[in-house]
Design a protein around this motif. Sequence first.
Motif, PDB file in Angstrom:
ATOM      1  N   LEU A 194       5.253  -5.181   7.245  1.00 30.45           N
ATOM      2  CA  LEU A 194       6.600  -5.661   7.272  1.00 30.45           C
ATOM      3  C   LEU A 194       7.323  -4.928   6.428  1.00 30.45           C
ATOM      4  O   LEU A 194       7.155  -4.582   5.254  1.00 30.45           O
ATOM      5  CB  LEU A 194       6.769  -7.210   7.080  1.00 30.45           C
ATOM      6  N   ASP A 195       8.598  -4.154   6.855  1.00 32.95           N
ATOM      7  CA  ASP A 195       9.753  -3.806   5.935  1.00 32.95           C
ATOM      8  C   ASP A 195      10.439  -5.017   5.409  1.00 32.95           C
ATOM      9  O   ASP A 195      10.316  -6.077   5.781  1.00 32.95           O
ATOM     10  CB  ASP A 195      10.531  -2.791   6.773  1.00 32.95           C
ATOM     11  N   ILE A 227      10.937  -9.040  -5.212  1.00 29.26           N
ATOM     12  CA  ILE A 227       9.431  -8.791  -4.894  1.00 29.26           C
ATOM     13  C   ILE A 227       8.974  -7.711  -4.011  1.00 29.26           C
ATOM     14  O   ILE A 227       8.117  -6.924  -4.284  1.00 29.26           O
ATOM     15  CB  ILE A 227       9.015 -10.132  -4.360  1.00 29.26           C
ATOM     16  N   PHE A 228       9.989  -7.555  -2.986  1.00 29.40           N
ATOM     17  CA  PHE A 228       9.604  -6.579  -1.942  1.00 29.40           C
ATOM     18  C   PHE A 228       9.431  -5.045  -2.885  1.00 29.40           C
ATOM     19  O   PHE A 228       8.571  -4.172  -2.826  1.00 29.40           O
ATOM     20  CB  PHE A 228      10.423  -6.578  -0.800  1.00 29.40           C
ATOM     21  N   LYS A 236       7.079  -0.653   3.024  1.00 27.29           N
ATOM     22  CA  LYS A 236       6.662  -1.899   3.751  1.00 27.29           C
ATOM     23  C   LYS A 236       5.427  -2.757   2.706  1.00 27.29           C
ATOM     24  O   LYS A 236       4.940  -2.162   1.885  1.00 27.29           O
ATOM     25  CB  LYS A 236       5.574  -1.763   5.192  1.00 27.29           C
ATOM     26  N   VAL A 237       5.239  -3.995   3.040  1.00 33.34           N
ATOM     27  CA  VAL A 237       4.219  -4.705   2.503  1.00 33.34           C
ATOM     28  C   VAL A 237       3.409  -5.303   3.555  1.00 33.34           C
ATOM     29  O   VAL A 237       3.450  -5.363   4.596  1.00 33.34           O
ATOM     30  CB  VAL A 237       4.916  -5.887   1.618  1.00 33.34           C
ATOM     31  N   LYS A 238       2.127  -5.568   2.769  1.00 29.99           N
ATOM     32  CA  LYS A 238       0.940  -6.018   3.877  1.00 29.99           C
ATOM     33  C   LYS A 238       0.787  -7.602   3.824  1.00 29.99           C
ATOM     34  O   LYS A 238       0.730  -8.325   2.405  1.00 29.99           O
ATOM     35  CB  LYS A 238      -0.155  -5.455   3.488  1.00 29.99           C
ATOM     36  N   LEU A 239       0.988  -8.237   5.013  1.00 32.61           N
ATOM     37  CA  LEU A 239       0.779  -9.984   4.997  1.00 32.61           C
ATOM     38  C   LEU A 239      -0.909 -10.048   5.608  1.00 32.61           C
ATOM     39  O   LEU A 239      -0.846  -9.427   6.700  1.00 32.61           O
ATOM     40  CB  LEU A 239       1.733 -10.383   5.857  1.00 32.61           C
TER      41      LEU A 239
END
Length: 252
Positions: A194-195, A227-228, A236-239
Motif C-alpha cells: 500500500l502507498d 510510521i509510513f 509502499k509498505v507491506k501488510l
Amino acid sequence: MSLDPISRFSDHSSDYQKYRPGYPEAIITYLEQNIGLNAKKNVADIGSGTGIFTELFLRKGYPVIAVEPNAEMRLQAEEHLGYFKQFKSVGTRAESTLIPTASVDLITVAQAFHWFDTQQVRSEFLRIAKPGAHVLLVWNILQNKTPFLKAYQQFKEGFSGSKPYRDKADQEQVAHFFDGAAITVQEIYHSRLLDFNALLGYFRSSSYAPLPGEVQYLDAERDLQIIFDRFEKNGKVKLEYDAKMFLGKIAL
C-alpha cells in the motif's frame, strides 16, 4: 462512534469498500477440494458488508445471497456487484436472514461473526441449511511480525480500546457455535503493498478510526505518516495477513 454493530460502520463504508483487503482465491480451491463445493451449490454470505468476500464467490460463478443490515455498506456492495446475475442482496440481520428454509449449501461469515448473537444465529443457520451444509467462518488477521506491522498495530491500539466484542476468531466461541461438531481450522497467508493514501484509507475503514473533520483526525494522519515514512520501500509498505478459517457442518 456508534457502538451499535449495525450502524457503527456507516460513515466508514466507502473506505471499507476501497481499502479493506480481499481474500485469497485459495479459499475457493480449498472448499472445492475438501467439501466438494461447486458452482451448482447455493452460498449465503451473512454479514456481507460491502461484498468483499461475496465477490470472491461471484467471480467463480457461484450464486450468492448476501445478507447485510447496514444500508450504507449494502449499497456499496450493490453498486459494485450488481452486474453479477447470480448476486442477490438482502437487507436484514444475520439472526433473521429471510432466506428460504433448507436452501443453502454453504453459509459464510467473513469478518463479522463476532458481531452476532451466537445462539440466535445458530438457530437461523440450522433453519436455512440444507442437510449436510457447511458453515465457513473467516477472519483476515493482520500479522504482527515485522517492525512496520508492530508499529502500525501499536498505532491502531490508541484508537481501538472500546471494541465491544471479544477477540476476533475466538476459538472457544467458535467451538460453542458448532456445538461439538468437528471443525477444520486452516490459515492461508496473503499480503499486499500500500502507498500512504491507501494505508490511510485502510485505517479509516476501521469503525473506531477518526474521520476527516473530527478532532483526532489530523493528529492521526500525521502520526501514520511518520510510521509510513519510517518503513516505506519504493513508496509502499507491506501488510501481511493470515486468512483464518473455521469450517464445519451445521446440519446433519
